[in-house]
Design an enzyme around this catalytic site. Structure first.
Site, PDB file in Angstrom:
ATOM      1  N   LYS A  51       0.847  -1.209   0.000  1.00 37.07           N
ATOM      2  CA  LYS A  51       0.000   0.000   0.000  1.00 37.07           C
ATOM      3  C   LYS A  51       0.876   1.249   0.000  1.00 37.07           C
ATOM      4  CE  LYS A  51      -3.697  -2.569   2.169  1.00 37.07           C
ATOM      5  NZ  LYS A  51      -4.223  -3.139   3.411  1.00 37.07           N
ATOM      6  N   GLN A  95      -4.520  -2.061   9.735  1.00 37.78           N
ATOM      7  CA  GLN A  95      -4.414  -3.369   9.082  1.00 37.78           C
ATOM      8  C   GLN A  95      -5.041  -4.460   9.959  1.00 37.78           C
ATOM      9  OE1 GLN A  95      -3.148  -3.876   5.886  1.00 37.78           O
ATOM     10  NE2 GLN A  95      -3.963  -5.932   6.163  1.00 37.78           N
ATOM     11  N   ASP A 118     -11.505   2.246   4.231  1.00 39.01           N
ATOM     12  CA  ASP A 118     -11.814   0.810   4.187  1.00 39.01           C
ATOM     13  C   ASP A 118     -13.326   0.562   4.200  1.00 39.01           C
ATOM     14  OD1 ASP A 118      -9.794  -1.016   3.883  1.00 39.01           O
ATOM     15  OD2 ASP A 118      -9.283  -1.137   6.015  1.00 39.01           O
TER      16      ASP A 118
END
Ligand code: NDP
Length: 294
Positions: A51, A95, A118
């Site tokens: 990322k 994460q 997200d």
């Protein structure tokens, strides 16, 4: 049978993102993504690195917080709050999965929903349910929808079976496909571990989306002749002949299923590259919204 090339479609999405970043930078604004990793799980660390790398490739600002596994929930939430307040950051991602002593829900709820790229914050889940385009949609289902649109696969009126009902993939996938608009308007069935006659249910699908985390679970008898199959699964299977001692496989028995399909995604090289592409797109969208607010 058409092979849906996720790498090529992700590259196209990245090219659009690169152009959008250049246009924002010309106005003095740089989209910024912060990724927070707790612990040293190698797979999570690899995702975080990719990322970060992609942000740099697209000209975006990237911040990486790599915290020890013993980090307390309070300290993690304090970092999230700092990022919420940081005007250079438009997207925050913690994460998954965090170590077991951390309540993931509490951390997600601490993220400013306007930076929740997200799409896991309850406010964004609600917006997706309402069909409100102002929210953020989880990146993997959004990537699957993009694959369908870019491949010219009509979802309106199609019978879609989503196999799996997780909050990360299955449920948001079903909502996206049933919402009104391009890549939506489908008749959606969600199947899971308690579904009776699973193969027969899957055989009703014009489009079958498999997201269960079981290697090669979907066999030829799950698939109607001429169906489209999107394989979200990424499973590590021991393979002593492979250089790393394992290989990656999807939730679909590709060799057996592919000859019956109109189109199918491979693993790897299908849905996987789209997830990161949509993360970048969501961060850029967030940056644009922040810019429009000032
Ligand atoms: P979860 O484990 O959270 O959910 C799995 C779902 O599949 C559950 O709803 C479960 O049902 C259902 N399921 C499990 N076994 C069966 C079975 N035998 N028959 C029917 N349904 C079953 O997984 P995720 O949604 O997080 O991930 C699914 C897959 O997608 C994994 O392989 C994961 O690695 C991959 N993935 C890939 C991504 C990408 O970027 N390409 C991103 C995210 C995930 P129940 O609810 O009843 O338990």
């Amino acid at each position: 049978m058409t092979l849906i090339d996720g790498k090529a479609i992700a590259q196209k999405t990245h090219a659009e993102s690169r152009a959008a970043v250049a246009e924002l930078k010309a106005r003095g604004i740089t989209p910024g993504l912060a990724v927070v990793l707790v612990g040293d799980d190698p797979a999570s660390a690899a995702y975080v690195r990719s990322k970060d790398r992609m942000c740099h490739e697209l000209g975006m600002h990237s911040v990486k917080h790599e915290l020890p596994a013993a980090t307390s929930q309070a300290d993690l939430i304090a970092i999230v709050r700092q990022l919420n307040a940081d005007p250079a950051i438009h997207g925050i991602l913690v994460q998954s999965p965090p170590p077991p002593h951390i309540d993931e829900r509490a951390v997600i709820e601490a993220i400013d929903p306007r930076k929740d790229v997200d799409g896991f914050h309850p406010l964004n889940v609600a917006k997706l349910t309402l069909g409100d385009p102002d929210g953020f949609v989880p990146c993997t289902p959004l990537g699957c929808q993009r694959l369908l649109i870019e491949s010219g696969i009509e979802t309106a009126g199609a019978n879609v079976v989503v196999l799996g009902r997780s909050m990360i993939v299955g449920k948001p996938m079903a909502l996206l496909l049933m919402n009104k608009g391009p890549g939506g308007d489908a008749t959606v069935t969600v199947a899971h571990s308690r579904t009776r006659n699973l193969a027969a249910v899957c055989r009703t699908a014009d489009i079958l989306i498999a997201a269960i985390g079981r290697p090669e679970f979907v066999r030829a008898d799950f698939v109607k002749e001429g169906a489209v199959v999107i394989d979200v699964g990424i499973n590590r299977v021991d393979d002593p002949t492979a250089p790393k001692g394992y290989r990656l496989t999807g939730d679909v028995a590709f060799a057996e299923v592919a000859p019956h399909c109109r189109a199918i995604t491979p693993v790897p090289g299908g849905v996987g590259p789209m997830t990161i592409a949509m993360l970048m797109a969501n961060t850029i969208a967030s940056c644009r919204r922040f810019a429009a607010r000032v």
